[in-house]
Write an enzyme that holds these catalytic residues in place. Structure first.
Site, PDB file in Angstrom:
ATOM      1  N   MET A  29       0.664  -1.220  -0.025  1.00  0.00           N
ATOM      2  CA  MET A  29      -0.094   0.029   0.126  1.00  0.00           C
ATOM      3  C   MET A  29       0.897   1.188   0.086  1.00  0.00           C
ATOM      4  O   MET A  29       0.546   2.297   0.399  1.00  0.00           O
ATOM      5  CB  MET A  29      -0.972  -0.052   1.405  1.00  0.00           C
ATOM      6  CG  MET A  29      -1.858  -0.976   1.192  1.00  0.00           C
ATOM      7  SD  MET A  29      -3.721  -0.744   1.831  1.00  0.00           S
ATOM      8  CE  MET A  29      -2.835  -0.488   3.771  1.00  0.00           C
ATOM      9  N   TYR A  31       4.186   3.896   0.801  1.00  0.00           N
ATOM     10  CA  TYR A  31       4.812   4.809   2.058  1.00  0.00           C
ATOM     11  C   TYR A  31       6.010   3.597   2.621  1.00  0.00           C
ATOM     12  O   TYR A  31       5.690   3.183   3.825  1.00  0.00           O
ATOM     13  CB  TYR A  31       3.840   4.933   3.213  1.00  0.00           C
ATOM     14  CG  TYR A  31       4.404   6.181   3.983  1.00  0.00           C
ATOM     15  CD1 TYR A  31       4.329   7.486   3.442  1.00  0.00           C
ATOM     16  CD2 TYR A  31       4.685   6.111   5.264  1.00  0.00           C
ATOM     17  CE1 TYR A  31       4.903   8.574   4.028  1.00  0.00           C
ATOM     18  CE2 TYR A  31       5.307   7.144   5.871  1.00  0.00           C
ATOM     19  CZ  TYR A  31       5.166   8.546   5.282  1.00  0.00           C
ATOM     20  OH  TYR A  31       5.800   9.576   6.074  1.00  0.00           O
ATOM     21  N   LEU A  32       6.774   3.203   1.671  1.00  0.00           N
ATOM     22  CA  LEU A  32       7.680   2.158   1.643  1.00  0.00           C
ATOM     23  C   LEU A  32       8.564   2.443   3.083  1.00  0.00           C
ATOM     24  O   LEU A  32       9.070   3.389   3.160  1.00  0.00           O
ATOM     25  CB  LEU A  32       8.133   1.880   0.423  1.00  0.00           C
ATOM     26  CG  LEU A  32       7.135   1.520  -0.616  1.00  0.00           C
ATOM     27  CD1 LEU A  32       7.988   1.068  -1.897  1.00  0.00           C
ATOM     28  CD2 LEU A  32       6.340   0.488  -0.357  1.00  0.00           C
ATOM     29  N   HIS A  36       8.783  -3.226   3.958  1.00  0.00           N
ATOM     30  CA  HIS A  36       8.495  -3.630   2.465  1.00  0.00           C
ATOM     31  C   HIS A  36       9.724  -4.038   1.611  1.00  0.00           C
ATOM     32  O   HIS A  36       9.773  -4.826   0.744  1.00  0.00           O
ATOM     33  CB  HIS A  36       8.015  -2.339   1.935  1.00  0.00           C
ATOM     34  CG  HIS A  36       6.574  -1.781   2.445  1.00  0.00           C
ATOM     35  ND1 HIS A  36       6.650  -0.736   3.219  1.00  0.00           N
ATOM     36  CD2 HIS A  36       5.533  -2.430   2.476  1.00  0.00           C
ATOM     37  CE1 HIS A  36       5.604  -0.324   3.451  1.00  0.00           C
ATOM     38  NE2 HIS A  36       4.765  -1.616   3.178  1.00  0.00           N
ATOM     39  N   GLN A  60     -10.382  -2.695   2.031  1.00  0.00           N
ATOM     40  CA  GLN A  60      -9.791  -3.483   3.440  1.00  0.00           C
ATOM     41  C   GLN A  60      -9.929  -2.346   4.629  1.00  0.00           C
ATOM     42  O   GLN A  60      -9.531  -2.820   5.604  1.00  0.00           O
ATOM     43  CB  GLN A  60      -8.459  -3.981   3.319  1.00  0.00           C
ATOM     44  CG  GLN A  60      -7.600  -2.937   3.002  1.00  0.00           C
ATOM     45  CD  GLN A  60      -6.247  -3.649   2.846  1.00  0.00           C
ATOM     46  OE1 GLN A  60      -5.810  -4.204   1.476  1.00  0.00           O
ATOM     47  NE2 GLN A  60      -4.998  -3.798   3.362  1.00  0.00           N
ATOM     48  N   ASP A 150       1.963  -9.185   9.161  1.00  0.00           N
ATOM     49  CA  ASP A 150       0.535  -9.358   9.221  1.00  0.00           C
ATOM     50  C   ASP A 150       0.253 -11.121   9.131  1.00  0.00           C
ATOM     51  O   ASP A 150      -0.027 -11.360   7.888  1.00  0.00           O
ATOM     52  CB  ASP A 150      -0.109  -8.559   7.802  1.00  0.00           C
ATOM     53  CG  ASP A 150       0.184  -7.111   7.829  1.00  0.00           C
ATOM     54  OD1 ASP A 150      -0.348  -6.629   8.747  1.00  0.00           O
ATOM     55  OD2 ASP A 150       1.235  -6.627   7.357  1.00  0.00           O
TER      56      ASP A 150
HETATM   57  P1  AMP Z   1       1.022  -2.927   3.499  1.00  0.00           P
HETATM   58  O1  AMP Z   1       1.881  -1.790   2.597  1.00  0.00           O
HETATM   59  O2  AMP Z   1       1.173  -2.391   4.832  1.00  0.00           O
HETATM   60  O3  AMP Z   1       0.076  -3.525   2.890  1.00  0.00           O
HETATM   61  O4  AMP Z   1       2.370  -4.075   3.696  1.00  0.00           O
HETATM   62  C1  AMP Z   1       2.732  -4.696   2.330  1.00  0.00           C
HETATM   63  C2  AMP Z   1       3.524  -5.909   2.639  1.00  0.00           C
HETATM   64  O5  AMP Z   1       4.645  -5.662   3.399  1.00  0.00           O
HETATM   65  C3  AMP Z   1       2.644  -6.949   3.604  1.00  0.00           C
HETATM   66  O6  AMP Z   1       3.026  -8.193   3.055  1.00  0.00           O
HETATM   67  C4  AMP Z   1       3.215  -6.531   4.772  1.00  0.00           C
HETATM   68  O7  AMP Z   1       2.918  -7.947   5.655  1.00  0.00           O
HETATM   69  C5  AMP Z   1       4.537  -6.397   4.522  1.00  0.00           C
HETATM   70  N1  AMP Z   1       5.004  -5.812   5.726  1.00  0.00           N
HETATM   71  C6  AMP Z   1       4.604  -4.597   6.497  1.00  0.00           C
HETATM   72  N2  AMP Z   1       5.534  -4.212   7.565  1.00  0.00           N
HETATM   73  C7  AMP Z   1       6.459  -5.038   7.636  1.00  0.00           C
HETATM   74  C8  AMP Z   1       7.602  -5.576   8.324  1.00  0.00           C
HETATM   75  N3  AMP Z   1       7.876  -4.472   9.296  1.00  0.00           N
HETATM   76  N4  AMP Z   1       8.382  -6.257   8.065  1.00  0.00           N
HETATM   77  C9  AMP Z   1       8.084  -7.377   7.103  1.00  0.00           C
HETATM   78  N5  AMP Z   1       7.161  -7.244   6.217  1.00  0.00           N
HETATM   79  C10 AMP Z   1       6.258  -6.033   6.469  1.00  0.00           C
END
Ligand code: AMP
Length: 294
Positions: A29, A31-32, A36, A60, A150
Protein backbone atom coordinates in the site's frame (compact mmCIF):
# COMPACT_ATOMS: atom_id res chain seq x y z
CA UNK A 1 11.49 0.66 -14.35
CA UNK A 2 8.06 0.78 -15.99
CA UNK A 3 5.29 2.49 -14.00
CA UNK A 4 1.89 1.27 -15.20
CA UNK A 5 -1.49 2.61 -14.11
CA UNK A 6 -4.08 0.72 -16.20
CA UNK A 7 -5.02 -2.96 -16.08
CA UNK A 8 -5.06 -3.17 -19.85
CA UNK A 9 -1.47 -1.96 -20.14
CA UNK A 10 -0.33 -4.12 -17.21
CA UNK A 11 -1.85 -7.27 -18.74
CA UNK A 12 -0.17 -6.46 -22.08
CA UNK A 13 3.18 -5.83 -20.38
CA UNK A 14 2.91 -9.12 -18.44
CA UNK A 15 2.04 -11.02 -21.63
CA UNK A 16 5.18 -9.69 -23.28
CA UNK A 17 7.41 -11.22 -20.52
CA UNK A 18 9.37 -14.25 -21.70
CA UNK A 19 7.52 -17.38 -20.55
CA UNK A 20 10.81 -18.92 -19.34
CA UNK A 21 11.30 -16.04 -16.89
CA UNK A 22 10.24 -16.32 -13.27
CA UNK A 23 8.06 -13.38 -12.24
CA UNK A 24 8.06 -12.19 -8.62
CA UNK A 25 5.46 -9.83 -7.12
CA UNK A 26 5.43 -7.64 -3.99
CA UNK A 27 2.02 -6.06 -3.31
CA UNK A 28 2.07 -2.99 -1.05
CA UNK A 29 0.00 0.00 0.00
CA UNK A 30 3.04 2.26 -0.40
CA UNK A 31 4.77 4.62 2.04
CA UNK A 32 7.56 2.09 1.87
CA UNK A 33 9.84 1.24 4.79
CA UNK A 34 12.55 -1.35 5.43
CA UNK A 35 9.90 -4.06 6.00
CA UNK A 36 8.62 -3.64 2.44
CA UNK A 37 12.16 -3.35 1.13
CA UNK A 38 13.20 -6.66 2.68
CA UNK A 39 10.45 -8.32 0.61
CA UNK A 40 11.63 -6.50 -2.52
CA UNK A 41 15.27 -7.47 -1.96
CA UNK A 42 14.50 -11.15 -1.48
CA UNK A 43 12.12 -11.17 -4.45
CA UNK A 44 14.81 -9.50 -6.58
CA UNK A 45 17.21 -12.36 -5.81
CA UNK A 46 14.71 -15.10 -6.60
CA UNK A 47 13.10 -13.90 -9.85
CA UNK A 48 14.14 -12.79 -13.34
CA UNK A 49 11.36 -10.23 -13.54
CA UNK A 50 10.34 -8.31 -10.43
CA UNK A 51 6.99 -6.58 -10.17
CA UNK A 52 5.44 -4.61 -7.31
CA UNK A 53 2.20 -2.75 -6.76
CA UNK A 54 1.26 0.33 -4.79
CA UNK A 55 -2.46 0.53 -4.08
CA UNK A 56 -4.22 1.77 -0.94
CA UNK A 57 -7.14 -0.65 -1.07
CA UNK A 58 -10.39 0.99 0.17
CA UNK A 59 -12.11 -2.41 0.47
CA UNK A 60 -9.89 -3.40 3.40
CA UNK A 61 -10.60 -0.27 5.47
CA UNK A 62 -13.65 -0.03 7.75
CA UNK A 63 -15.89 3.06 7.63
CA UNK A 64 -14.20 4.63 10.69
CA UNK A 65 -10.63 3.67 9.81
CA UNK A 66 -7.77 5.73 8.41
CA UNK A 67 -8.26 5.41 4.62
CA UNK A 68 -8.35 9.17 4.02
CA UNK A 69 -5.27 9.83 6.18
CA UNK A 70 -3.26 6.77 5.19
CA UNK A 71 0.29 8.08 4.54
CA UNK A 72 1.34 8.30 0.90
CA UNK A 73 4.54 9.34 -0.89
CA UNK A 74 4.53 8.01 -4.42
CA UNK A 75 7.64 9.83 -5.73
CA UNK A 76 9.74 8.48 -2.84
CA UNK A 77 8.30 4.97 -3.23
CA UNK A 78 9.02 4.88 -6.96
CA UNK A 79 12.60 6.04 -6.53
CA UNK A 80 13.22 3.42 -3.80
CA UNK A 81 11.75 0.63 -5.93
CA UNK A 82 13.76 1.74 -8.94
CA UNK A 83 16.99 1.69 -6.87
CA UNK A 84 16.25 -1.86 -5.74
CA UNK A 85 15.93 -3.01 -9.34
CA UNK A 86 12.16 -3.48 -9.64
CA UNK A 87 11.21 -3.92 -13.31
CA UNK A 88 7.52 -3.04 -13.28
CA UNK A 89 5.39 -1.15 -10.73
CA UNK A 90 1.62 -1.27 -11.02
CA UNK A 91 -0.04 1.82 -9.51
CA UNK A 92 -3.74 1.68 -10.36
CA UNK A 93 -6.43 4.16 -9.29
CA UNK A 94 -9.38 3.03 -7.16
CA UNK A 95 -11.71 3.24 -10.19
CA UNK A 96 -9.37 1.06 -12.18
CA UNK A 97 -9.49 -1.70 -9.55
CA UNK A 98 -13.14 -1.23 -8.55
CA UNK A 99 -15.06 0.11 -11.58
CA UNK A 100 -18.71 1.07 -10.94
CA UNK A 101 -19.95 -2.34 -12.17
CA UNK A 102 -17.66 -4.33 -9.79
CA UNK A 103 -19.75 -6.93 -7.86
CA UNK A 104 -17.59 -9.95 -6.93
CA UNK A 105 -15.74 -10.27 -3.60
CA UNK A 106 -13.68 -13.09 -2.09
CA UNK A 107 -15.16 -13.73 1.36
CA UNK A 108 -12.96 -15.99 3.54
CA UNK A 109 -14.78 -17.71 6.43
CA UNK A 110 -14.19 -19.35 9.84
CA UNK A 111 -12.06 -18.45 12.88
CA UNK A 112 -9.24 -17.55 10.54
CA UNK A 113 -11.28 -14.51 9.57
CA UNK A 114 -13.52 -13.79 12.57
CA UNK A 115 -10.75 -14.04 15.22
CA UNK A 116 -8.10 -11.49 16.22
CA UNK A 117 -7.95 -8.74 13.55
CA UNK A 118 -11.23 -9.97 12.06
CA UNK A 119 -13.07 -9.33 15.33
CA UNK A 120 -12.13 -5.64 15.25
CA UNK A 121 -12.10 -5.25 11.46
CA UNK A 122 -15.06 -7.31 10.16
CA UNK A 123 -14.67 -6.74 6.37
CA UNK A 124 -10.89 -6.30 6.39
CA UNK A 125 -9.87 -9.73 5.13
CA UNK A 126 -12.65 -9.80 2.52
CA UNK A 127 -11.05 -6.64 1.12
CA UNK A 128 -7.53 -8.07 1.33
CA UNK A 129 -8.42 -11.40 -0.31
CA UNK A 130 -10.39 -9.68 -3.06
CA UNK A 131 -7.65 -7.25 -4.03
CA UNK A 132 -4.88 -9.85 -3.80
CA UNK A 133 -6.78 -12.31 -6.01
CA UNK A 134 -7.43 -9.49 -8.51
CA UNK A 135 -3.75 -8.43 -8.45
CA UNK A 136 -2.64 -12.07 -8.90
CA UNK A 137 -4.90 -12.32 -11.97
CA UNK A 138 -3.42 -9.15 -13.46
CA UNK A 139 0.25 -9.68 -12.53
CA UNK A 140 0.26 -13.51 -12.87
CA UNK A 141 3.33 -13.92 -10.62
CA UNK A 142 5.05 -17.25 -10.07
CA UNK A 143 6.05 -16.10 -6.59
CA UNK A 144 4.57 -13.45 -4.29
CA UNK A 145 6.10 -11.99 -1.12
CA UNK A 146 4.29 -11.02 2.10
CA UNK A 147 5.31 -10.11 5.64
CA UNK A 148 4.88 -12.23 8.78
CA UNK A 149 4.05 -8.89 10.43
CA UNK A 150 0.52 -9.41 9.06
CA UNK A 151 0.35 -13.03 10.24
CA UNK A 152 -3.40 -13.44 9.84
CA UNK A 153 -3.30 -11.96 6.33
CA UNK A 154 -0.50 -14.41 5.45
CA UNK A 155 -2.53 -17.37 6.77
CA UNK A 156 -5.69 -16.30 4.92
CA UNK A 157 -3.84 -15.75 1.65
CA UNK A 158 -2.11 -19.14 1.98
CA UNK A 159 -5.54 -20.72 2.34
CA UNK A 160 -6.88 -18.74 -0.63
CA UNK A 161 -4.02 -19.95 -2.81
CA UNK A 162 -4.69 -23.57 -1.86
CA UNK A 163 -8.52 -23.27 -1.93
CA UNK A 164 -8.51 -21.79 -5.44
CA UNK A 165 -5.48 -23.77 -6.70
CA UNK A 166 -3.76 -20.54 -7.65
CA UNK A 167 -0.48 -21.12 -9.53
CA UNK A 168 1.60 -18.89 -7.25
CA UNK A 169 4.08 -19.70 -4.49
CA UNK A 170 3.78 -17.48 -1.41
CA UNK A 171 6.85 -16.46 0.59
CA UNK A 172 6.22 -15.12 4.10
CA UNK A 173 9.23 -13.15 5.38
CA UNK A 174 10.19 -12.15 8.92
CA UNK A 175 9.07 -8.88 10.48
CA UNK A 176 11.62 -6.10 10.19
CA UNK A 177 11.91 -4.05 13.39
CA UNK A 178 13.38 -0.74 14.45
CA UNK A 179 16.49 -1.04 16.67
CA UNK A 180 14.29 -0.81 19.81
CA UNK A 181 11.99 -3.61 18.66
CA UNK A 182 9.04 -1.66 17.24
CA UNK A 183 7.79 -3.47 14.14
CA UNK A 184 8.11 -1.22 11.10
CA UNK A 185 4.75 -0.04 9.81
CA UNK A 186 3.56 2.79 7.60
CA UNK A 187 1.22 3.64 10.49
CA UNK A 188 4.17 4.42 12.81
CA UNK A 189 4.18 7.79 11.00
CA UNK A 190 1.08 8.72 13.05
CA UNK A 191 3.02 8.57 16.36
CA UNK A 192 4.43 11.60 18.19
CA UNK A 193 7.71 11.12 20.07
CA UNK A 194 6.10 10.05 23.37
CA UNK A 195 3.75 7.63 21.63
CA UNK A 196 6.65 6.33 19.57
CA UNK A 197 8.58 5.52 22.79
CA UNK A 198 5.52 3.90 24.40
CA UNK A 199 4.84 1.78 21.29
CA UNK A 200 7.84 -0.45 22.03
CA UNK A 201 5.70 -2.06 24.72
CA UNK A 202 4.15 -4.32 22.07
CA UNK A 203 7.55 -5.89 21.45
CA UNK A 204 8.29 -6.05 25.16
CA UNK A 205 4.94 -7.75 25.78
CA UNK A 206 5.67 -10.38 23.13
CA UNK A 207 9.06 -11.01 24.76
CA UNK A 208 7.33 -11.45 28.13
CA UNK A 209 4.88 -13.93 26.57
CA UNK A 210 7.72 -15.82 24.95
CA UNK A 211 9.53 -16.11 28.27
CA UNK A 212 6.51 -17.96 29.70
CA UNK A 213 6.85 -20.53 26.91
CA UNK A 214 10.43 -21.15 27.94
CA UNK A 215 9.72 -21.37 31.65
CA UNK A 216 6.38 -23.18 31.62
CA UNK A 217 6.24 -25.29 28.48
CA UNK A 218 3.06 -27.43 28.43
CA UNK A 219 1.41 -25.05 30.88
CA UNK A 220 -1.79 -23.18 30.10
CA UNK A 221 -1.56 -20.38 27.58
CA UNK A 222 -3.24 -18.06 30.09
CA UNK A 223 0.08 -17.46 31.85
CA UNK A 224 1.69 -16.18 28.69
CA UNK A 225 -1.35 -14.09 27.81
CA UNK A 226 -1.33 -12.64 31.33
CA UNK A 227 2.35 -11.71 30.96
CA UNK A 228 1.60 -9.87 27.71
CA UNK A 229 -1.37 -8.01 29.20
CA UNK A 230 0.56 -7.04 32.37
CA UNK A 231 3.41 -5.66 30.27
CA UNK A 232 1.09 -3.52 28.12
CA UNK A 233 -0.60 -2.19 31.27
CA UNK A 234 2.71 -0.58 32.33
CA UNK A 235 2.27 1.95 29.47
CA UNK A 236 -0.68 4.29 30.07
CA UNK A 237 -0.43 5.64 26.50
CA UNK A 238 -1.11 2.20 25.05
CA UNK A 239 -4.61 0.66 24.98
CA UNK A 240 -4.64 -3.05 24.41
CA UNK A 241 -7.09 -4.42 21.87
CA UNK A 242 -6.09 -8.08 22.26
CA UNK A 243 -3.21 -10.30 23.40
CA UNK A 244 -3.76 -13.87 22.30
CA UNK A 245 -2.09 -17.16 21.47
CA UNK A 246 -3.44 -18.93 18.40
CA UNK A 247 -2.57 -21.66 15.97
CA UNK A 248 -0.72 -19.93 13.10
CA UNK A 249 -2.63 -21.80 10.39
CA UNK A 250 -6.21 -22.09 11.68
CA UNK A 251 -6.17 -19.19 14.16
CA UNK A 252 -7.95 -21.39 16.69
CA UNK A 253 -7.11 -20.17 20.20
CA UNK A 254 -4.61 -22.36 22.09
CA UNK A 255 -5.39 -23.50 25.62
CA UNK A 256 -1.97 -25.08 26.15
CA UNK A 257 1.44 -23.77 25.24
CA UNK A 258 2.78 -25.84 22.35
CA UNK A 259 4.44 -25.42 18.97
CA UNK A 260 3.41 -24.16 16.51
CA UNK A 261 1.91 -21.08 18.09
CA UNK A 262 1.46 -17.45 17.32
CA UNK A 263 1.67 -14.77 20.01
CA UNK A 264 -0.49 -11.93 18.76
CA UNK A 265 -0.93 -8.41 20.02
CA UNK A 266 -2.88 -5.38 18.85
CA UNK A 267 -3.15 -2.00 20.58
CA UNK A 268 -4.06 1.63 20.04
CA UNK A 269 -1.20 4.06 20.58
CA UNK A 270 -2.43 7.62 20.15
CA UNK A 271 -4.04 7.79 16.70
CA UNK A 272 -2.43 4.56 15.47
CA UNK A 273 -3.67 1.00 15.80
CA UNK A 274 -0.61 -1.26 15.78
CA UNK A 275 -0.27 -5.04 15.48
CA UNK A 276 2.65 -7.37 16.08
CA UNK A 277 3.39 -11.05 16.61
CA UNK A 278 6.02 -13.67 17.41
CA UNK A 279 5.84 -17.05 15.68
CA UNK A 280 6.87 -20.30 17.42
CA UNK A 281 7.39 -22.66 14.50
CA UNK A 282 6.44 -26.36 14.62
CA UNK A 283 10.13 -27.27 15.00
CA UNK A 284 10.37 -25.22 18.20
CA UNK A 285 12.35 -22.33 16.69
CA UNK A 286 11.09 -18.77 17.03
CA UNK A 287 10.61 -16.12 14.37
CA UNK A 288 10.59 -12.92 16.42
CA UNK A 289 11.61 -10.74 13.48
CA UNK A 290 14.82 -8.92 12.63
CA UNK A 291 16.09 -5.85 14.47
CA UNK A 292 17.68 -3.24 12.23
CA UNK A 293 20.76 -1.70 13.81
CA UNK A 294 20.14 1.93 12.94
P1 AMP B 1 1.30 -2.87 3.51
O1 AMP B 1 1.88 -1.82 2.61
O2 AMP B 1 1.18 -2.47 4.94
O3 AMP B 1 0.04 -3.48 2.94
O4 AMP B 1 2.36 -4.05 3.52
C1 AMP B 1 2.79 -4.65 2.33
C2 AMP B 1 3.53 -5.92 2.67
O5 AMP B 1 4.64 -5.61 3.50
C3 AMP B 1 2.66 -6.92 3.45
O6 AMP B 1 2.92 -8.24 2.99
C4 AMP B 1 3.12 -6.73 4.86
O7 AMP B 1 2.95 -7.86 5.68
C5 AMP B 1 4.60 -6.44 4.65
N1 AMP B 1 5.17 -5.72 5.80
C6 AMP B 1 4.65 -4.64 6.45
N2 AMP B 1 5.42 -4.31 7.50
C7 AMP B 1 6.45 -5.19 7.53
C8 AMP B 1 7.58 -5.37 8.39
N3 AMP B 1 7.81 -4.56 9.41
N4 AMP B 1 8.42 -6.39 8.11
C9 AMP B 1 8.19 -7.22 7.07
N5 AMP B 1 7.15 -7.10 6.22
C10 AMP B 1 6.28 -6.10 6.45
Amino acid sequence: MRVITTIQEMVAERSSCASSHKVGFVPTMGYLHEGHLSLVRQAREENEILTASIFVNPAQFGPHEDLANYPRDLPHDLSVLENLGVDIVFVPTVDEVYPPDFVTYVDPTGPLVSAAEGATRPKHFRGVATVVLKLFQIMRPHQAYFGQKDAQQAAILSHMVSDFNLPVKLHILSTIREADGLAMSSRNAYLNSQERAAATVLYRALQAGRLQFKEHSHAGALLAVRAMIDTVETEPRVHLDYAEIRDPDSFVQLELLRAPALLLIAAKVGPARLIDNFLLRADGSWDIGILTNK
